[in-house]
Design a protein around this motif. Structure first.
Motif, short mmCIF file in Angstrom:
data_model
loop_
_atom_site.label_atom_id
_atom_site.label_comp_id
_atom_site.label_asym_id
_atom_site.label_seq_id
_atom_site.Cartn_x
_atom_site.Cartn_y
_atom_site.Cartn_z
N GLU A 38 3.67 20.75 34.39
CA GLU A 38 4.36 21.76 34.97
C GLU A 38 5.44 22.52 34.06
N LEU A 39 5.69 21.96 32.92
CA LEU A 39 6.55 22.36 31.78
C LEU A 39 5.92 22.75 30.65
N SER A 40 6.96 23.57 30.05
CA SER A 40 6.34 24.29 28.70
C SER A 40 6.38 23.35 27.44
N LEU A 70 17.34 19.98 31.31
CA LEU A 70 16.21 19.56 32.23
C LEU A 70 16.61 18.87 33.47
N GLY A 71 17.96 19.05 33.75
CA GLY A 71 18.49 18.83 35.18
C GLY A 71 17.93 19.22 36.50
N GLY A 72 17.36 20.29 36.33
CA GLY A 72 16.70 20.72 37.58
C GLY A 72 15.04 20.63 37.51
N ARG A 73 14.67 19.56 36.54
CA ARG A 73 13.34 19.40 36.38
C ARG A 73 12.98 17.81 36.43
N LEU A 74 13.67 17.20 36.97
CA LEU A 74 13.58 15.70 37.18
C LEU A 74 12.28 15.30 38.11
N LYS A 75 11.72 16.14 39.02
CA LYS A 75 10.54 15.73 39.53
C LYS A 75 9.29 16.32 39.53
N HIS A 76 9.67 17.23 38.17
CA HIS A 76 8.29 17.93 37.80
C HIS A 76 7.53 16.85 36.87
N ARG A 77 6.15 17.24 36.65
CA ARG A 77 5.48 16.47 35.89
C ARG A 77 5.17 17.57 34.59
N PRO A 78 4.85 16.62 33.38
CA PRO A 78 4.45 16.92 32.28
C PRO A 78 3.66 18.45 32.32
#
Length: 268
Positions: free
Chosen positions: A157-159, A147-155
């Motif tokens: 926005e994730l699968s 998840l190194g490319g998802r640090l600023k995403h919120r839950p």
């Protein structure tokens, strides 16, 4: 994937190789004739750096076992020790402090805060424990779980699989003595479940963590090093090097020979 084991961190003492020890732990709910004995004198010992699945039918006591072992509930009697320290004594504040220092959690429904980013959710246990926030380390753990490319995403926005990866990173960032996983693949599709189970395996085999996973799924249990079976609140056997077929067969006959053996001496 999660780095190498640090042998210098092994605790000293008679049970230095134990991550978790339960001694005659019992727990009941209700009173009088309506009381239900969820755990009935359970004793077991889990070595450090192992992956153990806990299985049993509904009402067998597996969830209560996890809750008592993780300090989420106090047993009525018996002793719970994590990394050589007794956990079942002290005030609620002391118990909370102990959990934050020694224990990590991975839940079926992730338990992420929706307003926080992936990075913020990951370091939350450190903040709650009043520990120094090492953002570089948290970033490294997130990279290790993909998840190194998802640090600023919120839950949102994730699968589901990605959310569970955040939960695993959150559990590992505090370097706990034991990670308790409660049906961690129950809400995931087959591919995501497999990825999560492999991450838990690597946390054990590479990073040296100890994982205790409650599951009803023989496929999930086959990723563990061993399986502890419960029935009617008592130990009903164990299995080393489990396979899907062997676990399913054992579950089909669970309760045929329930016993009160103390598995502590067997290194379950």
């Amino acid at each position: 994937m999660f780095g190498r084991r640090d042998k210098a961190q092994r605790p000293s003492g008679r049970h230095s190789d134990e991550a978790l020890r339960l001694v005659k732990v019992s727990k009941s709910y209700g009173e009088g004739e309506s009381a239900v004995r969820a755990l009935d004198g359970v004793s077991l010992s889990l070595p450090r750096g192992t992956f153990t699945a806990v299985m049993g039918p509904s009402g067998s006591g597996k969830t209560t076992l996890l809750q008592c072992a993780a300090g989420l509930e106090r047993p009525d009697s018996g002793i719970v020790m994590v990394a050589g320290e007794e956990m079942s004594k002290g005030s609620e504040a002391e118990l909370t402090k102990f959990r934050r220092r020694r224990i990590g959690f991975v839940f079926q429904q992730y338990n992420l805060l929706p307003t926080l980013t992936v990075a913020q959710n990951t370091i939350l246990p450190l903040k709650l424990a009043g520990r120094r926030i090492d953002k570089a380390k948290a970033r490294s753990v997130l990279e290790q779980v993909g998840l190194g490319g998802r640090l600023k995403h919120r839950p949102d926005e994730l699968s589901g699989g990605q959310r569970q990866r955040v939960a695993i990173a959150r559990a590992l960032v505090t370097e706990p003595a034991v990670v308790f996983a409660d049906e961690p693949t129950g809400a995931l599709d087959i591919r995501s479940a497999r990825d999560v189970l492999r991450l838990l395996q690597e946390a054990v085999r590479v990073h040296g963590r100890t994982v205790v996973m409650v599951t009803h799924d023989p496929v999930a249990a086959s990723y563990a090093d061993s399986v502890v079976f419960l029935a009617d609140g008592r130990l009903a056997g164990h299995m080393q090097r489990p396979t899907v077929d062997a676990v399913a067969e054992r579950l089909a006959h669970l309760g045929d020979d329930i016993n009160g053996h103390d598995y502590a001496a067997q290194g379950v």
